[in-house]
Design a protein around this motif. Structure first.
Motif: not given
Length: 852
Positions: A294-297, A311-314
Motif C-alpha cells: 500500500p502507498l497510504a492508510a 483502509l490500505l490504499l494504492g
C-alpha cells in the motif's frame, strides 16, 4: 538551476512531484543539484573537507541488511576501532556476539578525509521478533564510543547478487539472475565506465501481485556521496516491454517502489539501474515478492491504546483493511511504523485524542469537540475539505497537519477563518513550516528544509473571539488522488522539555568530540545538551535532569537547570565500580519543588549521504542516547571553584591542574567547556609532557549578563595521524563543574576632554566611579594612544576611595595631528592572590600643532 540557490522546498517537492501523464514520480531539481555538485563542489570537498578532518570511527558496515531470525556475519570498518568490546543498539532485537578485530585490513581513503584502516568482525543475532527496518548502533571499544552506524532487518531470506567478479554478468534479459519471490537481494552497481544494471528473473502467475522495493539511499552508510544512490526500477515483460517503472516517490523519496498485477503466466524481469550515470560503487538491496504494497492508510492514525481498522490504499490488487494496534506504552502524540507484510513501513500517527473522518458527502464536516484528530483525503486537484468547529476567545491550540510527513503526495495548506466571514477573508493561512515546528532539531539543511516534514504546516493558533470557525485543507499544487491522505491534530499546548545532542560542526556531521558519551572508568566526562524551544509551553521554572538506564556505577551529576536555559552541561561520573559496558538511556526533567510530571524528549539527528553545506539526502534520528564506560584514562583534570567573580569588561585566570596516571607523558589539549558568547575563552591549549598545569584566561564583555554559570574544562590526548575534529581516535576527560559568577565591575572610568600639543607634556584625567569595594591599590593603564604620544611613568594608582585617575603624557613632534579616539583604561585590581584585569571607559584626545 544553480544548486546554491535551490530552496529546501524545491528540493523536497522535486522528490514528490507527480508526473501528470503516467502518474509516476519524477525528480528534476535534485538531478540538477547532483550535476552541479559533481562539477563545482568536488574540488571543494577534496580540500576544505579533508583539511577539516572529517574522520569518523565507522565508515562502512558490511553487509548492510539481514533477515530476522538469523545470525549474520558483519564487518565494521573505520578508524580507531582497536580492542572492541560491545555493540549497543538503540532498539531491541539484535545482539552482537564474537566481537573481535580483523587481522589484515586493506586501507581505503575518501574524498571527505575519512579512511578505513581497521576492521571489527562480529555476528549479529537477529531475534525472530526483531523490529523490521533500520537499527542504529554504536561500537564500544576500550577507549571510545563510536559515531552511529546502522544495520537493516528484512522479513525475507537475504541472498547476494553474486556477479562472480563480473559486474555485467546479469545486465540483460538473457543473463538475468533467476530469483524466487519474497526474497531480499543484496546487490551492487559497479563503477565501470559502462553503466551497470542488474536484472532478475521472477516466475509469476496471471493476476498475481508483484511488489518490488529498492533500498539504496536509505541503506547507504557513506558520509559524503552524490547521485550514485539515485536508482530506479523497471519491470519488463519477456519481450522487453515495460510493465511498470519508478524512480522517485512520495513514500520513500529517492528509493523506488513498484507494485503491479501480473498480466499473464510466465516470467517478468526486475531491472535495477541508476537514474543518473555515476561511475561509483553503489550498494543496494531489492525486495521482490507478492507482499502487499500500500502507498497510504486511511485514517493515517488513531487514538493511543486503541486498535482501529484502517483502509490500505494504492496496492495493485486494490484497497483492503487491516487492524493497527496503537500501543498504550506512550501517552503522548507520536509517529509510529506500520509494516503489515511489507519490508518497509507506512508512517502513522498516534495521539491521545479521538479520530474524526471527513464527511465526503457534505460541504462541511462538523467537529463536536476539541482536542481532535481530523482525517481526510484530497482526492482531486480541486478538492477542498472543510471542518467546522467552535472555539473560545483566547484559547491557544497547536494545529498540525501530517501529509508529506506520512508519505502522502500532496503539499497541503491550512486555512482558518471565522464561519461568519466570507470565504475570501482568510484569518490564517499556513503552508510550509520550519523543521523546529515539527519537533525536529539539530539539523543544518541549507534553507531549513531537507525533510518531508518541511512542507507540512504546523502552527499555534489563538481564537480571536467566541464562535464557530472553519478549517480548510487544500493542495495548491493541484496534486490530489486516491492516496492523498492527511491528518490534522488539534491539541492544547503541552509543557515539554526537549533535550538535544547537536554537534554544530561542519555540515552538522556527528562529532563525538562534542556529543560523544564515552566515560573513562574512575573519571568524568561532560557534554552540553541543547534545550530548544518548539511549539509548546516552556517548563517555566528551574528543573533537575535525571538519567534512566545508565550503566551500574555511572551517575549524572549536573547543576540544577535554570528556567529558560538554552544549553546546559551534563556531567557523567564513572566510579571505580562502574560496569565497563554501554547502555541506552533517556533523560527526564523534574521541576524544582514541584511534583508535576513534565514530558521530556531526547533527540539526535545524524546526516548520511551528505553534501557540502549540509544538505543530506538521509537523516538518522534517535530518541534516546547511548553511554559507554571505557578503560581508565591516562590523566584527569581538576579545577577549583573560583573565589572571585569575573567582572564585566574584565578578565579572570582559571588554574587547571593535570594529574597524570601510570607514567603518562603525552601532550594534552585543554579547552574550556561551552560558555555564552558574552564570555570569551582561549583556543585549545597544548600542555607539553613536562607540564602539569595551565591557566585558562576568561574575559567578559562589558554588557555580559550578571549571572552564575557552570564552568568545566575538557582535556584530550593528541595525535598527528587523526584530526580530532569529529572526535575519533582521542581519549577525553573533563574537570568537575564549578560555578563562575559574572558580576558588576569594580570601577567605572570615564574620560574628561583632553588635548596636547606636539613637543609638550600634559595631564589627562579620568573620572573614577566606585562600584564594588576592594582592598589595596589598583594600577591603571591607558591603552590606545596614537603614534607619538606616550605615558610618562609611573602609571596612576587608585584605591576604593579614589575619584579620579591622572595620567602624565608627552607628545613628540611626529605625533599624528587631529582627534584620536579609542582610548580605554585597563585596571589591575588585587583580589586575594590574583590580579583582576578590567577594562573600562572610552575616551579620546586631540593632538594639536606645536606652539609657535
Amino acid at each position: 538551476m544553480n544548486a546554491t540557490l535551490c530552496s529546501a522546498k524545491e528540493v523536497t517537492l522535486a522528490f514528490i512531484r507527480r508526473a501528470k501523464d503516467d502518474r509516476l514520480y519524477r525528480i528534476e531539481t535534485m538531478n540538477t543539484f547532483c550535476s552541479y555538485f559533481t562539477l563545482a563542489s568536488l574540488a571543494f570537498l577534496a580540500t576544505t573537507v579533508a583539511t577539516a578532518g572529517m574522520v569518523k570511527n565507522i565508515e562502512a558496515v558490511r553487509p548492510r541488511i539481514g533477515q530476522r531470525g538469523t545470525t549474520v556475519e558483519v564487518s565494521i570498518q573505520g578508524v580507531s576501532l582497536q580492542d572492541p568490546r560491545q555493540v549497543i543498539f538503540f532498539k531491541p532485537g539484535i545482539r552482537a556476539i564474537e566481537i573481535q578485530p580483523a587481522v589484515a585490513v586493506p586501507r581505503r581513503g575518501f574524498a571527505h578525509g575519512g579512511m578505513i584502516v581497521e576492521e571489527v568482525r562480529c555476528k549479529f543475532e537477529i531475534a525472530p521478533d526483531c523490529p523490521l527496518g533500520e537499527h542504529p548502533f554504536r561500537l564500544l571499544t576500550a577507549t571510545e564510543l563510536t559515531c552511529i552506524g546502522t544495520f537493516h532487518v528484512s522479513p525475507f531470506q537475504v541472498i547476494d547478487e553474486d556477479e562472480a567478479n563480473n559486474e555485467y554478468s546479469n545486465d540483460s534479459l538473457e543473463s538475468a539472475k533467476p530469483v524466487a519471490t519474497n526474497i531480499t537481494i543484496r546487490g551492487h552497481l559497479g563503477n565501470g565506465a559502462r553503466g551497470d544494471r542488474d536484472v532478475y528473473r521472477v516466475a509469476v502467475k496471471a493476476g498475481q501481485r508483484l511488489s518490488v522495493e529498492l533500498e539504496s539511499a536509505r541503506l547507504a552508510d557513506q558520509h559524503y556521496g552524490d547521485s550514485e544512490f539515485d536508482l530506479a526500477i523497471r519491470i519488463l515483460a519477456e519481450d522487453g516491454r515495460v510493465l511498470a517503472v519508478n524512480d522517485d516517490n512520495s513514500l520513500h523519496l529517492q528509493d523506488s517502489v513498484v507494485c503491479l498485477k501480473c498480466p499473464k503466466d510466465g516470467s517478468v524481469f526486475v531491472e535495477v539501474q541508476r537514474s543518473i550515470f555515476a561511475p561509483r560503487e553503489t550498494l543496494y538491496c531489492v525486495h521482490i515478492g507478492d507482499f502487499h504494497r500500500p502507498l497510504a492508510a486511511f485514517p493515517p492514525g488513531g487514538q493511543i491504546g486503541t486498535k482501529p481498522t484502517i483502509l490500505l490504499l494504492g496496492d495493485a490488487l486494490g484497497e483492503y483493511q487491516e487492524s493497527a494496534s496503537i500501543s498504550s506504552n506512550a501517552d503522548t502524540s507520536h509517529t509510529f511504523e506500520f509494516f503489515g507484510d511489507a519490508p518497509s513501513p507506512l508512517k502513522l500517527r498516534a495521539c491521545p485524542y479521538p479520530n474524526l473522518l471527513e464527511d465526503a458527502a457534505a460541504d462541511q464536516t462538523h467537529v463536536t469537540q476539541l482536542p481532535i484528530a481530523l482525517n481526510g483525503i484530497i482526492d482531486s486537484a480541486t478538492d477542498v475539505d472543510t471542518f467546522r468547529f467552535r472555539a473560545t476567545k483566547g484559547e491557544r491550540w497547536r494545529v498540525r497537519l501530517f501529509a508529506a510527513t506520512l508519505g502522502s503526495p500532496i503539499d497541503a495548506t491550512i486555512l482558518i477563518r471565522p464561519a461568519s466571514e466570507e470565504a475570501g477573508q482568510v484569518r490564517l493561512e499556513v503552508d510550509d513550516s520550519p523543521l523546529k515546528d515539527h519537533d525536529i532539531f539539530g539539523t543544518g539543511f541549507r534553507g531549513g528544509g531537507g525533510l518531508q516534514e518541511a512542507i507540512d504546516p504546523s502552527v499555534i493558533w489563538e481564537a480571536e473571539q467566541d464562535g464557530e470557525y472553519l478549517l480548510e485543507v487544500r493542495d495548491p499544487s493541484g496534486t490530489g488522488g486516491s492516496t492523498a491522505v492527511y491528518r490534522v491534530e488539534i491539541e492544547p499546548l503541552q509543557t515539554v522539555v526537549q533535550t538535544l545532542l547537536a554537534s554544530a560542526t561542519f555540515d552538522w556531521t556527528e562529532s563525538t568530540r562534542v556529543t560523544g558519551l564515552a566515560v573513562p572508568l574512575g573519571n568524568r566526562w561532560t557534554i552540553d545538551v541543547s534545550l530548544p524551544q518548539g511549539q509548546w509551553m516552556p517548563i517555566g521554572c528551574d528543573f533537575d535532569l535525571i538519567a534512566h538506564g545508565l550503566p551500574t556505577g555511572v551517575q549524572l551529576v549536573t547543576p540544577r537547570v535554570p528556567a529558560g536555559a538554552g544549553r546546559w552541561p551534563l556531567q557523567f561520573v564513572a566510579d571505580e565500580t562502574a560496569s565497563p559496558i554501554g547502555a541506552v538511556f533517556t533523560l527526564e526533567a523534574l521541576p524544582a519543588g514541584e511534583s508535576r510530571a513534565v514530558e521530556t524528549r531526547c533527540q539526535q539527528n545524524v546526516p548520511f549521504i551528505n553534501h557540502s553545506g549540509g544538505d543530506a539526502w538521509r537523516t538518522v534520528r534517535t530518541t534516546s542516547y547511548i553511554l559507554g564506560v571505557t578503560d581508565p584514562a591516562p590523566f584527569s583534570l581538576e579545577v577549583n571553584e573560583p573565589t572571585i567573580s569575573l567582572v564585566r569588561g574584565g578578565e579572570l585566570a582559571i588554574p587547571v591542574r593535570i594529574k597524570r596516571h601510570d607514567g603518562f607523558s603525552g601532550a594534552i589539549a585543554i579547552r574550556c567547556g561551552d560558555l555564552p558568547r558574552s564570555i570569551s575563552t582561549p583556543p585549545p591549549m597544548i600542555v607539553s609532557p613536562d607540564q602539569n598545569e595551565c591557566l585558562l584566561q576568561l574575559g567578559a564583555q562589558s554588557n555580559a549578563p550578571l549571572e552564575t554559570l557552570p564552568l568545566y574544562v575538557v582535556g584530550s590526548t593528541t595525535r598527528d595521524d587523526i584530526d580530532d575534529f569529529l572526535g575519533a581516535g582521542h581519549i577525553r576527560v573533563s574537570s568537575g563543574i564549578v560555578s563562575l559568577s559574572v558580576a558588576q565591575p569594580y570601577v567605572e572610568l570615564t574620560a574628561q576632554p583632553g588635548s596636547i600639543r606636539r613637543g609638550e607634556r600634559t595631564s589627562i584625567v579620568w573620572n573614577v566611579r566606585q562600584l564594588t569595594p576592594y582592598d589595596g591599590e589598583a594600577e591603571v593603564h591607558l591603552l590606545g594612544l596614537p603614534k607619538g604620544v606616550t605615558i610618562i611613568e609611573p602609571t596612576p594608582l587608585i584605591t576604593k576611595d579614589s575619584t579620579t585617575a591622572t595620567f602624565q603624557i608627552s607628545a613628540t613632534d611626529e605625533a599624528l595631528l587631529g582627534q584620536a579616539a579609542g582610548l580605554i583604561c585597563e585596571v589591575h585590581i588585587p583580589i586575594g592572590d590574583q590580579h583582576i584585569v578590567q577594562r573600562s571607559g572610552s575616551g579620546s584626545i586631540r593632538i594639536d600643532p606645536a606652539a609657535q
